[in-house]
Design a protein around this motif. Structure first.
Motif, mmCIF file in Angstrom:
data_model
loop_
_atom_site.group_PDB
_atom_site.id
_atom_site.type_symbol
_atom_site.label_atom_id
_atom_site.label_comp_id
_atom_site.label_asym_id
_atom_site.label_seq_id
_atom_site.Cartn_x
_atom_site.Cartn_y
_atom_site.Cartn_z
ATOM 1 N N LEU A 12 0.980 -1.235 0.191
ATOM 2 C CA LEU A 12 0.028 -0.084 -0.156
ATOM 3 C C LEU A 12 0.690 1.382 -0.204
ATOM 4 O O LEU A 12 0.571 2.219 -0.740
ATOM 5 C CB LEU A 12 -0.842 -0.064 1.319
ATOM 6 N N SER A 13 1.867 1.296 0.740
ATOM 7 C CA SER A 13 2.961 2.414 0.826
ATOM 8 C C SER A 13 3.564 2.578 -0.686
ATOM 9 O O SER A 13 3.525 3.661 -1.114
ATOM 10 C CB SER A 13 4.029 2.025 1.844
ATOM 11 N N ASN A 14 3.875 1.622 -1.334
ATOM 12 C CA ASN A 14 4.571 1.612 -2.547
ATOM 13 C C ASN A 14 3.377 2.179 -3.577
ATOM 14 O O ASN A 14 3.628 3.039 -4.461
ATOM 15 C CB ASN A 14 5.005 0.267 -2.983
ATOM 16 N N SER A 15 2.090 1.549 -3.539
ATOM 17 C CA SER A 15 1.207 2.157 -4.304
ATOM 18 C C SER A 15 1.161 3.651 -4.155
ATOM 19 O O SER A 15 0.663 4.424 -5.362
ATOM 20 C CB SER A 15 -0.192 1.231 -4.280
ATOM 21 N N LEU A 16 0.900 4.250 -3.010
ATOM 22 C CA LEU A 16 0.682 5.518 -2.563
ATOM 23 C C LEU A 16 1.990 6.218 -3.182
ATOM 24 O O LEU A 16 1.581 7.282 -3.942
ATOM 25 C CB LEU A 16 0.539 5.708 -0.958
ATOM 26 N N ALA A 17 2.890 5.877 -3.022
ATOM 27 C CA ALA A 17 4.022 6.730 -3.515
ATOM 28 C C ALA A 17 4.078 6.519 -4.950
ATOM 29 O O ALA A 17 4.558 7.599 -5.764
ATOM 30 C CB ALA A 17 5.574 5.866 -3.143
ATOM 31 N N ASP A 18 3.759 5.519 -5.786
ATOM 32 C CA ASP A 18 3.657 5.671 -7.032
ATOM 33 C C ASP A 18 2.881 6.500 -7.767
ATOM 34 O O ASP A 18 3.035 7.284 -8.609
ATOM 35 C CB ASP A 18 3.551 3.957 -7.690
ATOM 36 N N LEU A 19 1.665 6.324 -7.232
ATOM 37 C CA LEU A 19 0.545 7.189 -7.840
ATOM 38 C C LEU A 19 0.756 8.628 -7.416
ATOM 39 O O LEU A 19 0.467 9.678 -8.283
ATOM 40 C CB LEU A 19 -0.838 6.954 -6.840
ATOM 41 N N ALA A 20 1.456 8.836 -6.181
ATOM 42 C CA ALA A 20 1.633 10.338 -5.913
ATOM 43 C C ALA A 20 2.666 11.019 -6.975
ATOM 44 O O ALA A 20 2.479 11.945 -7.321
ATOM 45 C CB ALA A 20 2.130 10.545 -4.449
ATOM 46 N N LYS A 21 3.648 10.282 -7.059
ATOM 47 C CA LYS A 21 4.716 10.489 -8.324
ATOM 48 C C LYS A 21 4.221 10.671 -9.524
ATOM 49 O O LYS A 21 4.389 11.640 -10.156
ATOM 50 C CB LYS A 21 5.642 9.524 -8.130
ATOM 51 N N THR A 22 3.151 9.696 -9.970
ATOM 52 C CA THR A 22 2.724 9.965 -11.236
ATOM 53 C C THR A 22 1.866 11.179 -11.279
ATOM 54 O O THR A 22 1.631 11.702 -12.317
ATOM 55 C CB THR A 22 1.772 8.767 -11.664
ATOM 56 N N ASN A 23 1.112 11.542 -10.209
ATOM 57 C CA ASN A 23 0.470 12.758 -10.323
ATOM 58 C C ASN A 23 1.092 14.007 -9.783
ATOM 59 O O ASN A 23 0.410 15.216 -9.674
ATOM 60 C CB ASN A 23 -0.996 12.550 -9.146
ATOM 61 N N GLY A 24 2.433 13.942 -9.506
ATOM 62 C CA GLY A 24 3.058 15.209 -9.169
ATOM 63 C C GLY A 24 2.895 15.644 -7.812
ATOM 64 O O GLY A 24 2.942 17.031 -7.602
#
Length: 74
Positions: A12-24
């Motif tokens: 979940l932490s990785n998914s959150l970080a990935d999505l945040a990065k994708t969305n800037g």
């Protein structure tokens, strides 16, 4: 603004970080945004449920015909 600390499962932490990065966005901002949406949704749902219970307590129920009509539309 006050702080909060969460222990998240790694996936979940990785998914959150990935999505945040994708969305800037930062993971903190994204988590705050998601929590805000969830809390507002739950508050609205709770309000609807409380109203439905109040109406049921007053004997206000949908007729069989109305329920059948609603099912037919689906």
């Amino acid at each position: 603004m006050s702080g909060i600390s969460l222990n998240l499962p790694e996936d979940l932490s990785n998914s959150l970080a990935d999505l945040a990065k994708t969305n800037g966005q930062s993971a903190s901002y994204l988590a705050m945004d998601v929590l805000r949406d969830y809390i507002e949704h739950e508050k609205a749902l709770t309000t609807q449920i409380e109203l439905a219970v109040k109406e049921a307590d007053q004997g206000k129920f949908a007729t069989d015909e109305r329920v059948a009509a609603m099912r037919a539309r689906r």
